[in-house]
Design an enzyme around this catalytic site. Structure first.
Site, PDB file in Angstrom:
ATOM      1  N   GLY A   1      25.575  13.518 -11.724  1.00 29.90           N
ATOM      2  CA  GLY A   1      24.161  13.795 -12.057  1.00 29.90           C
ATOM      3  C   GLY A   1      23.442  14.743 -11.072  1.00 29.90           C
TER       4      GLY A   1
ATOM      5  N   ASP B   1      25.556   6.850  -7.561  1.00 30.17           N
ATOM      6  CA  ASP B   1      25.590   7.386  -8.881  1.00 30.17           C
ATOM      7  C   ASP B   1      23.985   7.566  -9.532  1.00 30.17           C
ATOM      8  OD1 ASP B   1      26.827   8.578 -11.156  1.00 30.17           O
ATOM      9  OD2 ASP B   1      27.598   6.664 -12.073  1.00 30.17           O
TER      10      ASP B   1
ATOM     11  N   ASP C   1      21.509   7.308 -16.684  1.00 28.88           N
ATOM     12  CA  ASP C   1      20.703   7.514 -17.875  1.00 28.88           C
ATOM     13  C   ASP C   1      19.421   6.893 -17.874  1.00 28.88           C
ATOM     14  OD1 ASP C   1      22.378   9.910 -18.731  1.00 28.88           O
ATOM     15  OD2 ASP C   1      23.584   8.131 -19.338  1.00 28.88           O
TER      16      ASP C   1
ATOM     17  N   GLY D   1      26.623   7.718 -19.232  1.00 28.65           N
ATOM     18  CA  GLY D   1      27.426   8.432 -20.477  1.00 28.65           C
ATOM     19  C   GLY D   1      26.691   9.073 -21.607  1.00 28.65           C
TER      20      GLY D   1
ATOM     21  N   LEU E   1      28.450  13.575 -20.591  1.00 26.51           N
ATOM     22  CA  LEU E   1      29.746  13.415 -21.046  1.00 26.51           C
ATOM     23  C   LEU E   1      30.415  14.472 -21.930  1.00 26.51           C
ATOM     24  CD1 LEU E   1      32.010  11.455 -20.620  1.00 26.51           C
ATOM     25  CD2 LEU E   1      31.480  10.287 -22.948  1.00 26.51           C
TER      26      LEU E   1
ATOM     27  N   GLU F   1      34.454   6.428 -14.609  1.00 28.60           N
ATOM     28  CA  GLU F   1      32.904   6.248 -13.823  1.00 28.60           C
ATOM     29  C   GLU F   1      32.898   4.564 -13.850  1.00 28.60           C
ATOM     30  OE1 GLU F   1      28.486   7.497 -13.848  1.00 28.60           O
ATOM     31  OE2 GLU F   1      29.771   8.122 -15.897  1.00 28.60           O
TER      32      GLU F   1
END
Length: 306
Positions: free
Chosen positions: A83, A139, A142, A154, A158, A167
Site C-alpha cells: 500500500g 501494513d 483498507d 484485500g 489484490l 498477507e
C-alpha cells in the site's frame, strides 16, 4: 542507485549467521490499556536524510517514518506490507540501511508489490516458508475498526498474483504489528466489502450460503480478473495463485462487528480465508491533515491471532 542498493543489500544479508533467529531480544512488556498519543513534531532525526517523492512534511510520510524509527532494530526480521504508506516505509527503511542506521535486516514481503519495492530499496528478502518467526510487521489496511483495531485487507489492490492468505500469515507471525491508515479509514460502523477466499470448484454453493448468512444486509459477487464485476464474476473470474476464487461480500449497511462477520464466515464450508485481520496486540498510526496519532489495542487477556 540500483547498484548502490544491491551492494547494500548484499552486505546487509552477509552479516546473518545461520542461526540469525536465535538471538533477537524482544520487548515483552506491554501496557494493557488503550492509549492515544498526539504527535505534533516529527520523530528525532536518524542517520538518513531522505529525498523520497512523498512530501516529508505530509502526515503519511511522518507516520511511515515514525513506524520505522520507533520499531525497527538491527537484526530484525520484518514483515513488509503493501500500500501507499507501506511503500513509503519500505523506501525509508532501505535508505536507513544504506546509511548504516540498521544492520542485518531481513524482509518478508506480504505481496509481490512489496517484494518489488523492497528489492528496489536494497532490502534483503527471505522466504516466508523458511521463516520461523517475524519480529515486526507493518501494513496498510483498507479500513480499520475503532477501539478493536480489527481491519480489512484485500479490498482493492489484490490481483491474481497477490494473496490474502500470504498477507495474513505474515501479519499473524509478527511479534509486533503496526497498521498505517488515514483518518477516513479509522471509524466505527464500517461500510463496504469484505473479500472472502473460497474454493473454486464449488464456489457457487459457498456464495449462496454466504448470501443467506447476510440476507438483506449484503450482496455477494465473485470478483473478476478483468472487466466489470458481477454476481458471477463474468467470463474471467479472478483465480488466486493458490487456485481459489474471491467472493466480495458487499455490505449495504454499516457493519456492526467485524469480529462477528469473521466468525460467521469461518463456519461456512468452502471458505478458505477472508480479509478480516484480528491481531492482538497491535497498533495503528492514524494520519490526518492535522498530524498523526497512535492507538493501541491491548485487551485485558491478550491472545495473538489473525
Amino acid at each position: 542507485m540500483a547498484t548502490t542498493a544491491a551492494a547494500a543489500a548484499a552486505a546487509n544479508l552477509a552479516c546473518f549467521p545461520q542461526t540469525w533467529n536465535a538471538n533477537n531480544p524482544r520487548a515483552r512488556g506491554r501496557q494493557r490499556v488503550i492509549k492515544w498519543e498526539r504527535k505534533t513534531k516529527s520523530p528525532s532525526p536518524t542517520a538518513c536524510h531522505c529525498s523520497l517523492s512523498q512530501s516529508q512534511t505530509s502526515p503519511l510520510f511522518q507516520a511511515a517514518k515514525h513506524t520505522i524509527d520507533t520499531h525497527v532494530k538491527s537484526g530484525m526480521v520484518i514483515g513488509l506490507g503493501s500500500g501507499q504508506a507501506s511503500a513509503i516505509a519500505i523506501q525509508y527503511l532501505g535508505r536507513q540501511i544504506r546509511a548504516g542506521a540498521f544492520e542485518c535486516i531481513l524482509g518478508i514481503p506480504t505481496s509481490i508489490v512489496s517484494a518489488s519495492e523492497a528489492a528496489k530499496a536494497g532490502i534483503p528478502l527471505g522466504e516466508l516458508e523458511n521463516t520461523p518467526q517475524i519480529d515486526f510487521a507493518f501494513d496498510d489496511v483498507d479500513m480499520i475498526e475503532e477501539r478493536t483495531l480489527i481491519s480489512v485487507v484485500g479490498r482493492q489492490r489484490l490481483q491474481g498474483e497477490e494473496s490474502i492468505i500470504q498477507e495474513k500469515l505474515v501479519l499473524s507471525m509478527a511479534d509486533q504489528l503496526v497498521f498505517m491508515v488515514t483518518e477516513n479509514q479509522y471509524k466505527c460502523g464500517l461500510e463496504g466489502s469484505i473479500p472472502v477466499v473460497v474454493e473454486s470448484l464449488n464456489w457457487l454453493e459457498t456464495a449462496e450460503e454466504i448470501d443467506d448468512l447476510f440476507l438483506g444486509d449484503a450482496e455477494v459477487w465473485r470478483r473478476p480478473s478483468i472487466g466489470q464485476a458481477g454476481p458471477h464474476g463474468g467470463d474471467f473470474p479472478l483465480v488466486t495463485k493458490e487456485g481459489h476464487n474471491i467472493i466480495d461480500v458487499i455490505f449495504t449497511s454499516p457493519i456492526a462487528s467485524l469480529a462477528e462477520v469473521a466468525e460467521s464466515l469461518e463456519k461456512v464450508d468452502g471458505v478458505v480465508e477472508h480479509g478480516v485481520v484480528s491481531k492482538f496486540p497491535c497498533k495503528a498510526i492514524v494520519a490526518s491533515e492535522s498530524g498523526w496519532s497512535i492507538v493501541d489495542n491491548i485487551p485485558t487477556n491478550a491472545v495473538g491471532g489473525v
